[in-house]
Design an enzyme around this catalytic site. Structure first.
Site, PDB file in Angstrom:
ATOM      1  CG  HIS A 100      -1.691  -1.213   1.439  1.00  0.00           C
ATOM      2  ND1 HIS A 100      -2.551  -1.705   0.489  1.00  0.00           N
ATOM      3  CD2 HIS A 100      -1.745  -2.070   2.494  1.00  0.00           C
ATOM      4  CE1 HIS A 100      -3.119  -2.823   0.950  1.00  0.00           C
ATOM      5  NE2 HIS A 100      -2.633  -3.057   2.163  1.00  0.00           N
ATOM      6  CD  GLU A 118      -3.299  -3.625   5.769  1.00  0.00           C
ATOM      7  OE1 GLU A 118      -4.231  -2.986   5.232  1.00  0.00           O
ATOM      8  OE2 GLU A 118      -2.905  -4.731   5.368  1.00  0.00           O
ATOM      9  NE  ARG A 196      -5.795  -7.980  -6.385  1.00  0.00           N
ATOM     10  CZ  ARG A 196      -6.720  -7.385  -7.126  1.00  0.00           C
ATOM     11  NH1 ARG A 196      -6.415  -6.947  -8.344  1.00  0.00           N
ATOM     12  NH2 ARG A 196      -7.940  -7.223  -6.667  1.00  0.00           N
TER      13      ARG A 196
END
Length: 349
Positions: A100, A118, A196
């Site tokens: 990310h 996260e 990805r």
């Protein structure tokens, strides 16, 4: 006057998902491949719905328009996003290898979207289950590209074996993947931006190959190895028979585990808090009312509520936006931990 807010989740079908959110957390999932349960969500790609009280039936987004200051503790500016996105994830199969971006990159390349840091709290893991957490030591960008071109990316990835109760921090720029047989709770910035890198040569539920984002991934991957790749050990503070274990604290969120064994009053709350019940059951006592919670429930205490009591026998994952000095460093040092202890065992910053 507001009250503890409980939510109905927004479920996401994913090629790698399964039925554990139903089987383990009693969720009313709509798909046989349910991969994500967006528990507290206020995003264009998903909104959770308040399920109790006067605000029952409206989305968190709608509630924030009406009661933004009471919920988050300040007026929301035009275009400002709710900071957090809270999920349960069921990885029956492995997720793609992904990364990310940080805020600055996402702002430019993703039409003003937030970046995404996260953290994961493992709820369940089959024996020997693993996560991909970063790169092997001293892997360069050139090494990474060469392995990717040869279809041998696994050789440069760092794996960590996990079990229930483990916590790992996943900051922006950190290559990662959830492998098969793992269910977890995820605390993250309010962003749905995922690049990805590699998807195991599989196709999606529509039979087509899923999009990869190799160029953007190479822009944002941390090849310097700035972040720890191991499980966060955490530091525990006793409050009577209750435990609070501090695992992660940064400018975006905290991740703490509350082991609730006797009534605990929470006072002088400065911001909203979100709780995920990952074991047991209990209730929130506030303003003469009782708000029960059980396994799989996620609820928010609005910022305007500065005193409430948690009661029951339960394990809760709790998160809020911390003042690192006052809420983390000062608290842990007052409990006798040194700064060396804190930075060794808690993922700060």
């Amino acid at each position: 006057m507001l009250y503890p807010l409980f939510f109905e989740a927004d479920y996401k079908e994913r090629v790698w998902g399964g039925t554990s959110l139903r089987d383990r957390l009693n969720k009313n999932i709509p798909y046989e491949h349910t991969g994500e349960s967006w528990e507290v969500a206020c995003h264009e790609n998903g909104n959770s719905i308040i399920r109790n009280g006067l605000l029952k039936g409206i989305t968190l987004k709608e509630a924030l328009k009406i009661h933004g200051k009471e919920i988050i503790g300040k007026d929301m500016k035009e275009g400002e996003k709710f900071p957090l996105l809270i999920k349960f994830i069921d990885a029956k199969d492995k997720l793609s290898v992904q990364v990310h971006p940080e805020d600055a990159y996402a702002m430019v390349h993703e039409d003003g979207e937030l970046g995404k840091s996260e953290a994961w709290y493992i709820l369940d893991a089959k024996p020997g289950a693993k996560l991909i957490a970063g790169l092997q030591d001293r892997v360069t960008k050139e090494d990474f590209v060469k392995a990717l071109e040869k279809g041998q990316l696994e050789q440069v990835l760092h794996e960590v074996e996990v079990q229930a109760g483990d916590v790992i921090n996943i900051p922006a720029g950190f290559v990662h993947a959830i492998e098969d047989g793992i269910m977890l709770a995820e605390i993250q910035q309010n962003s749905d931006t995922t690049y990805r890198v590699y998807d195991w040569n599989r196709v999606g539920l529509d039979g087509k190959s899923r999009e990869l984002h190799v160029d953007k991934s190479l822009d944002v991957i941390d090849f310097e190895g700035k972040h720890p790749k191991d499980i966060a050990k955490g530091l525990c503070i006793k409050k009577g028979k209750n435990d609070i274990i501090y695992y992660v604290a940064n400018s975006y969120f905290s991740l703490e585990q509350l082991n609730l064994n006797e009534p605990m009053m929470v006072t002088e709350q400065k911001t909203y808090r979100i709780y995920m019940c990952v074991n047991g059951e209990g209730k929130v006592l506030y303003n003469g009312q009782s708000y029960p919670f059980t396994l799989g429930d996620t609820f928010m205490i609005p910022a305007e509520i500065d005193t409430y009591t948690l009661e029951g026998h339960a394990t809760l994952v709790q998160t809020y936006i911390p003042d690192i000095q006052k809420d983390i460093l000062d608290v842990l040092q007052a409990a006798g931990y040194t700064l060396e202890d804190i930075h060794k065992h808690v993922r700060i910053g």
